[in-house]
Design an enzyme around this catalytic site. Structure first.
Site, short mmCIF file in Angstrom:
data_model
loop_
_atom_site.label_atom_id
_atom_site.label_comp_id
_atom_site.label_asym_id
_atom_site.label_seq_id
_atom_site.Cartn_x
_atom_site.Cartn_y
_atom_site.Cartn_z
N HIS A 62 34.92 47.87 46.54
CA HIS A 62 36.54 48.12 46.22
C HIS A 62 37.06 47.48 47.45
CE1 HIS A 62 34.86 51.26 43.54
NE2 HIS A 62 36.09 51.23 42.96
N GLY A 63 36.66 47.24 48.38
CA GLY A 63 37.18 46.47 49.60
C GLY A 63 36.40 46.59 50.84
#
Length: 297
Positions: free
Chosen positions: A130-131
């Protein structure tokens, strides 16, 4: 599916997002426990309706061109356990990590320490997917620990249930399990959304201090990004969608029931639904479109 996805986005996700933004902008002194819980719940629901709405619209658009895509969400907030929740949430991503990471590592067919290792690796990688930020890693680690704790304590919980004679096949037990699962997931989303670890800890600490339920009765809600009409539309849409979801859980598909009707009646329902969504959503008071949350991942 197109209309359902649009309704999830403009009636639910965007309104929930407006309320959450107003709550998150409150200073530490004015953020009570009630406000903090309301903000956390709003974000959890916003995230779900935003992404599932996007998925529903993609499925509906694909059907117009003759393609059939599998559902990406299966009413995850009706889950009675964390394992069940992640089988119902972002199904395509979960299957990918299961097939290409978890199973190649040995899955659950290994010793207990290795199984714990596999779970934690999968969840840390899910967070990084997701990051590349610590809040996503912590979010993934928390959910990994949830899974590990659930597996380790399962025999003890069963023993306690047997000794206490708990009736696990009742509606009240199911509701309790669903609420417990929702709260645990809700707490983990705080780290997912936080801009920094400090922000996450601030909101977490606010959940358990300064309880003031007057926010729900003194008109303070009307200062949190939505007016009275928008709150009523939001609550009405939530109740309708909850009713439809519960019917589907019991094997009653509203969409299939509509499809069995005569052509003129089907289109009357479709056009009425579109009209209601446009009237109360896009052309409703104070509407402000926002991009899909998952476009940032």
């Amino acid at each position: 599916m197109l209309v359902l996805g649009l309704a999830k986005k403009v009636l639910l996700a965007d309104n929930l997002g407006a309320a959450f933004q107003s709550i998150s902008a409150l200073s530490s002194g004015s953020l009570s426990g009630g406000s903090a819980w309301l903000g956390a719940i709003c974000y959890s629901l916003q995230l779900y309706f935003d992404f599932s709405g996007y998925s529903d619209m993609a499925i509906g658009m694909a059907k117009l061109f003759g393609f059939d895509f599998d559902a990406n969400f299966d009413h995850p907030y009706l889950s009675a356990s964390l394992t069940e929740f992640w089988r119902r949430w972002h199904i395509s991503l979960g299957r990918w990590f299961r097939d290409y990471v978890y199973i190649p590592l040995g899955g659950s067919r290994v010793s207990t320490p290795k199984c714990i290792r596999n779970l934690l690796i999968v969840w840390v990688l899910t967070g990084l997917w997701h990051g590349a930020a610590w809040n996503y890693v912590i979010w993934g680690g928390i959910n990994g620990l949830y899974q590990v704790a659930g597996g380790i304590t399962k025999p003890f919980r069963r023993r306690i249930q047997q000794k206490t004679g708990a009736r696990t096949n009742t509606l009240s037990w199911r509701i309790g399990q669903v609420l417990t699962t929702f709260v645990l997931i809700d707490l983990s989303w705080i780290f997912f959304r936080a801009n920094s670890l400090g922000d996450a800890m601030h909101l977490l600490s606010s959940l358990f201090r300064g309880w003031n339920t007057n926010i729900f009765f003194d008109g303070s809600l009307l200062k949190l990004g939505l007016d009275q009409t928008e709150w009523l539309v939001l609550l009405g849409a939530l109740l309708i969608l909850l009713a439809v979801s519960l019917m589907q859980e019991r094997g009653v598909s509203v969409l299939e029931a509509v499809k069995r009707q005569q052509l003129w009646f089907r289109w009357l329902i479709y056009l009425a639904a579109i009209f209601v969504v446009l009237l109360t959503g896009i052309y409703g008071p104070g509407f402000a479109a926002s991009s899909f949350i998952y476009f940032q991942f």
